[in-house]
Structures are given as C-alpha cells and as structure tokens.
Design a protein around this motif. Structure first.
Motif, short mmCIF file in Angstrom:
data_model
loop_
_atom_site.label_atom_id
_atom_site.label_comp_id
_atom_site.label_asym_id
_atom_site.label_seq_id
_atom_site.Cartn_x
_atom_site.Cartn_y
_atom_site.Cartn_z
N ARG A 1 0.87 -1.43 -0.11
CA ARG A 1 -0.32 -0.13 -0.08
C ARG A 1 0.69 1.10 -0.34
NH1 ARG A 1 -3.53 -3.11 -0.73
NH2 ARG A 1 -5.57 -3.36 0.24
N GLU A 2 0.38 2.46 -0.30
CA GLU A 2 1.00 3.34 -0.39
C GLU A 2 0.31 4.47 0.77
OE1 GLU A 2 3.14 4.69 -2.90
OE2 GLU A 2 4.18 3.01 -3.43
N ILE A 3 0.66 4.89 1.26
CA ILE A 3 -0.25 5.95 2.09
C ILE A 3 0.84 7.32 1.95
CG2 ILE A 3 -0.56 3.63 3.64
CD1 ILE A 3 1.66 4.86 5.71
N SER A 4 0.07 8.21 2.74
CA SER A 4 0.81 9.19 3.43
C SER A 4 1.10 9.34 4.59
CB SER A 4 -0.61 10.75 3.44
OG SER A 4 -1.11 10.49 2.01
N ALA A 5 2.39 10.16 5.03
CA ALA A 5 3.03 9.98 6.02
C ALA A 5 3.76 11.25 6.74
CB ALA A 5 4.07 8.89 6.06
N VAL A 6 4.30 11.03 7.92
CA VAL A 6 4.58 12.59 7.73
C VAL A 6 5.60 11.63 8.94
CG1 VAL A 6 2.76 14.19 8.30
CG2 VAL A 6 3.11 13.19 10.87
N ALA A 7 7.30 12.59 9.69
CA ALA A 7 8.43 11.88 11.02
C ALA A 7 8.53 13.10 11.21
CB ALA A 7 8.85 11.43 9.81
#
Length: 79
Positions: free
Chosen positions: A46-52
C-alpha cells in the motif's frame, strides 16, 4: 461456496500500525507536509501518506507508529 471466497481487499487504517515499509517520496520533517511510504503487508503493498519528526529520504526503511486520521500516518526510521 463462491461467496465465501470473496473479500473486499479493504484494510482498516489501524491495521497498518506496526507495518514496515520504505520511503517512496521524501518525508519532510515535521507535521506540516507529508511524503509517501510504500508499506508491505501479507499479500499486498500500500502507498500511504506519512509524516515524521525528521526528514526521511527516499529508500529509508521505516515503521508505521500511529494513524493520525484522514489517511495520514506517522512513521519512524528503523534502526
């Protein structure tokens, strides 16, 4: 019998927490802008939007640590 073999392929967002993946598009540090991460699941990706908290460049191995809502996840760099 055929009905039992059907399944929607939908994954609950919370089920991605703890999954491993790799940064696909750079994740800028901070909560303002998201990058893209490819997460590997049994039988699919799956492609997901992410922050870090820190900037994560393309190719870095990460783990999903939290679902933030609105299809957004928090990830951390694997050691």
């Amino acid at each position: 019998l055929v009905v039992k073999l059907q399944h929607s392929g939908n994954i609950r967002p919370e089920n991605l927490v703890g999954a491993s993946g790799k940064v696909y598009l750079t994740v800028p540090g901070g909560p303002e802008r998201a990058g893209q991460v490819t997460v590997t699941l049994p039988g699919s990706t799956r492609e997901i939007s992410a922050v870090a908290d820190e900037t994560l460049e393309t190719g870095v191995s990460v783990t999903v640590v939290r679902y933030l809502g609105n299809s957004l996840y928090k990830v951390v760099k694997n050691a």
